[in-house]
Design an enzyme around this catalytic site. Structure first.
Site, PDB file in Angstrom:
ATOM      1  N   THR A 278      15.966  -4.120  15.275  1.00 15.47           N
ATOM      2  CA  THR A 278      14.647  -3.608  14.883  1.00 15.47           C
ATOM      3  C   THR A 278      14.295  -3.887  13.425  1.00 15.47           C
ATOM      4  O   THR A 278      13.131  -3.733  13.047  1.00 15.47           O
ATOM      5  CB  THR A 278      14.616  -2.073  15.045  1.00 15.47           C
ATOM      6  OG1 THR A 278      15.666  -1.529  14.216  1.00 15.47           O
ATOM      7  CG2 THR A 278      14.825  -1.641  16.481  1.00 15.47           C
ATOM      8  N   GLY A 279      15.274  -4.188  12.620  1.00 16.92           N
ATOM      9  CA  GLY A 279      15.065  -4.308  11.168  1.00 16.92           C
ATOM     10  C   GLY A 279      15.191  -2.958  10.474  1.00 16.92           C
ATOM     11  O   GLY A 279      15.338  -2.882   9.249  1.00 16.92           O
TER      12      GLY A 279
ATOM     13  N   HIS B 297       2.605  -5.111  -4.193  1.00 13.79           N
ATOM     14  CA  HIS B 297       2.517  -3.740  -4.711  1.00 13.79           C
ATOM     15  C   HIS B 297       3.865  -3.055  -4.927  1.00 13.79           C
ATOM     16  O   HIS B 297       3.987  -2.221  -5.819  1.00 13.79           O
ATOM     17  CB  HIS B 297       1.673  -2.874  -3.761  1.00 13.79           C
ATOM     18  CG  HIS B 297       0.206  -3.195  -3.832  1.00 13.79           C
ATOM     19  ND1 HIS B 297      -0.761  -2.397  -3.273  1.00 13.79           N
ATOM     20  CD2 HIS B 297      -0.456  -4.242  -4.389  1.00 13.79           C
ATOM     21  CE1 HIS B 297      -1.970  -2.934  -3.481  1.00 13.79           C
ATOM     22  NE2 HIS B 297      -1.803  -4.062  -4.155  1.00 13.79           N
TER      23      HIS B 297
ATOM     24  N   CYS C 289      18.187  -7.374  12.145  1.00 11.88           N
ATOM     25  CA  CYS C 289      18.953  -6.696  13.196  1.00 11.88           C
ATOM     26  C   CYS C 289      18.009  -6.551  14.396  1.00 11.88           C
ATOM     27  O   CYS C 289      17.013  -7.266  14.471  1.00 11.88           O
ATOM     28  CB  CYS C 289      19.523  -5.364  12.709  1.00 11.88           C
ATOM     29  SG  CYS C 289      18.325  -4.116  12.211  1.00 11.88           S
TER      30      CYS C 289
ATOM     31  N   ASP D 236      23.097  -8.823  12.132  1.00 10.52           N
ATOM     32  CA  ASP D 236      24.138  -8.339  13.044  1.00 10.52           C
ATOM     33  C   ASP D 236      24.020  -9.129  14.348  1.00 10.52           C
ATOM     34  O   ASP D 236      23.267 -10.110  14.442  1.00 10.52           O
ATOM     35  CB  ASP D 236      24.057  -6.805  13.229  1.00 10.52           C
ATOM     36  CG  ASP D 236      22.845  -6.354  14.044  1.00 10.52           C
ATOM     37  OD1 ASP D 236      22.035  -7.210  14.480  1.00 10.52           O
ATOM     38  OD2 ASP D 236      22.707  -5.132  14.245  1.00 10.52           O
TER      39      ASP D 236
ATOM     40  N   ARG E  44      -0.913  -1.634 -12.600  1.00 12.23           N
ATOM     41  CA  ARG E  44      -0.756  -0.230 -12.178  1.00 12.23           C
ATOM     42  C   ARG E  44       0.412  -0.057 -11.207  1.00 12.23           C
ATOM     43  O   ARG E  44       0.971   1.030 -11.075  1.00 12.23           O
ATOM     44  CB  ARG E  44      -2.058   0.302 -11.579  1.00 12.23           C
ATOM     45  CG  ARG E  44      -2.450  -0.300 -10.247  1.00 12.23           C
ATOM     46  CD  ARG E  44      -3.823   0.184  -9.799  1.00 12.23           C
ATOM     47  NE  ARG E  44      -4.110  -0.158  -8.423  1.00 12.23           N
ATOM     48  CZ  ARG E  44      -4.526  -1.369  -8.008  1.00 12.23           C
ATOM     49  NH1 ARG E  44      -4.668  -2.354  -8.881  1.00 12.23           N
ATOM     50  NH2 ARG E  44      -4.793  -1.582  -6.727  1.00 12.23           N
TER      51      ARG E  44
ATOM     52  N   GLY F 261      17.492  -0.286  10.905  1.00 14.20           N
ATOM     53  CA  GLY F 261      18.825   0.135  10.432  1.00 14.20           C
ATOM     54  C   GLY F 261      19.174  -0.592   9.142  1.00 14.20           C
ATOM     55  O   GLY F 261      19.679   0.018   8.180  1.00 14.20           O
ATOM     56  N   MET F 262      18.891  -1.878   9.105  1.00 12.08           N
ATOM     57  CA  MET F 262      19.161  -2.669   7.899  1.00 12.08           C
ATOM     58  C   MET F 262      18.392  -2.097   6.711  1.00 12.08           C
ATOM     59  O   MET F 262      18.920  -1.982   5.598  1.00 12.08           O
ATOM     60  CB  MET F 262      18.744  -4.126   8.106  1.00 12.08           C
ATOM     61  CG  MET F 262      19.668  -4.911   9.015  1.00 12.08           C
ATOM     62  SD  MET F 262      21.266  -5.210   8.223  1.00 12.08           S
ATOM     63  CE  MET F 262      21.933  -6.480   9.298  1.00 12.08           C
TER      64      MET F 262
END
Ligand code: RB5
Length: 148
Positions: free
Chosen positions: A66-67, A97, A64, A7, A131, A69-70
């Site tokens: 903060t990362g 993992h 974005c 964005d 696992r 919202g995405m």
């Protein structure tokens, strides 16, 4: 092939990510916005994730402010395992993992140098299976019951 999207809060970060991908000869589709444009992050997250669920791209990188919202938007989509990472260890472990297929980054959170290390660690890591497969299958089972 990797789908990328951003964005208005992560235009500079997206340009850096494009440089990293180009250096590694990784092809990408840019679903984000450029300088002077604005975008609502859920729309960009959906565009990038659809490239993955449609089989056009293998992975995605969403950026974005903060990362976060995405990642919230991306994780609503069946088949997407999006991880916000602000450290190298998590970037590596979430592929090993959790079989992460979308990396989310925040331009207002991390600097350029750390971002490069995070992206490289995430790109270079491989899912360990074993696992961990059972647990990823349990996530898919939740998707099949809830996200139809
Ligand atoms: C945009 O101002 C900002 O809210 C967005 O980039 C993101 O940080 C949301 O999670």
């Amino acid at each position: 092939m990797i789908a990328i999207g951003n964005d208005h809060a992560a235009v500079a970060l997206k340009e850096e990510v494009k440089n990293i991908l180009s250096e590694r000869n990784i092809e990408f589709i840019d679903c984000g916005v450029g300088e002077g444009e604005r975008a609502d992050y859920p729309l960009i997250a959906e565009k990038v994730c659809r490239k993955i669920t449609d089989g056009v791209c293998e992975k995605g990188i969403l950026m974005c402010g903060t990362g976060i919202g995405m990642s919230i938007a991306a994780n609503k989509i069946k088949g997407i395992r999006a991880s916000v990472c602000s450290d190298v260890f998590s970037a590596k472990m979430t592929v090993m993992h959790n079989d992460s297929n979308v990396l989310c980054l925040g331009e207002r959170v991390i600097g350029k140098g750390l971002m490069r290390e995070i992206v490289e660690a995430w790109l270079d890591a491989s899912f360990e299976g074993g696992r961990h497969s059972k647990r990823v299958d349990m996530i898919k089972d939740i998707e099949n019951r809830i996200l139809n």
